[in-house]
Write an enzyme that holds these catalytic residues in place. Sequence first.
Site, mmCIF file in Angstrom:
data_model
loop_
_atom_site.group_PDB
_atom_site.id
_atom_site.type_symbol
_atom_site.label_atom_id
_atom_site.label_comp_id
_atom_site.label_asym_id
_atom_site.label_seq_id
_atom_site.Cartn_x
_atom_site.Cartn_y
_atom_site.Cartn_z
ATOM 1 C CG ASP A 30 1.791 -2.392 3.357
ATOM 2 O OD1 ASP A 30 1.186 -2.059 4.401
ATOM 3 O OD2 ASP A 30 2.249 -1.573 2.550
ATOM 4 C CG ASP B 123 2.446 4.259 3.527
ATOM 5 O OD1 ASP B 123 3.535 3.905 3.040
ATOM 6 O OD2 ASP B 123 2.101 3.943 4.690
ATOM 7 C CG PHE C 211 -1.537 -1.391 1.449
ATOM 8 C CD1 PHE C 211 -2.233 -2.038 0.435
ATOM 9 C CD2 PHE C 211 -1.375 -2.041 2.657
ATOM 10 C CE1 PHE C 211 -2.776 -3.299 0.629
ATOM 11 C CE2 PHE C 211 -1.913 -3.301 2.869
ATOM 12 C CZ PHE C 211 -2.619 -3.934 1.848
#
Length: 339
Positions: free
Chosen positions: A312, A238, A236
């Site tokens: 993750d 970020d 993910f």
Amino acid sequence: MEPPLSPRESGQFVAERSRDVFVEEEGVRRVAEMLYTLRHSEELTASGWKKANPLAPAPMSDQALNWVFVVDTMNFSFWPERENQQCEVTYKGTTYRGYMTLCAAVTRAVEGGVPITDPNYFSQMSIEELGHVLRSDNATSMPMLKERHQVLTEGGRVLLEHGGSFRSFISQAGNDAQKMVKLIVEKLPSYRDETTYEGKRISFYKRAQILVADFWGIMEARGAGDIPNLDCLTMFADYRVPQALVYLGVLRYSDTLMQALKNGELLNSGDSREVEIRGCSIWSVELIKAHLCKLVQERDGQTCNINSAVIDFYLWPYAKQHHKEMAHIPIHCTRCIYY
């Protein structure tokens, strides 16, 4: 208009053309070895979800799925303008910062009798009501209240149009992770994490993928986690996990990019450097996963069932736990609703 590349395809496309962010093979191998030693631990499973986030409701509770939807819909942009001026929320004697302030605030509201997980309520709540739910213990408010209000009320209205709960909404995807991501992105505009790089439309879908992964985490805890196509999920992308990947030697930034970040330069969403950080993060974790699966096959003679989402799930808490050792590596700062 041609559809954007998938997050995995986007990661590879960006990594092969990146000018300021580079994937280091030695770091990839080293982290794969590190994860290999943890391959039987709960840290590398979907059931580690609740352990990583003790503020989430019990997975068996009816509101667990709607709680996840509310939190993931507002899960973006927690970094502070100044390190010593951060939004803080204290819940049951523990003071939280960053993403955990959102979790603490929502859980605090639920316990205080605010129906924040009910789409009938949050689809039409006022910005003042949301501001009260997300209130900080200090003078530093949670950033982007207006945007959080906009995406949450929009999300609530979509749920009401599709059965009135996140479970009824997501069930339209037929228990298939790939179809779930597609459904979320189609129906919820705020989850459309797309941009253009080198003339190509690409996607990262950070929040859409994490919403599916969190759904999986809850269903796994309920004993119903057999969801096809979970391997389509990437990490993910970020601002916290890339920092960990640099720290672990998996990613390397150019001197000019590193200096720009140390100088506190804000990167716009879609800036080539921001896209390269996110794209190379995705692709590096794909390479880590491939190498890890190769180790499991060669050494154990088994098929590896650890996917990128689980990696993750490990790297994000790792970054939080080692934030002091990583303090010399700047995060990239981008104010947007995508992460």
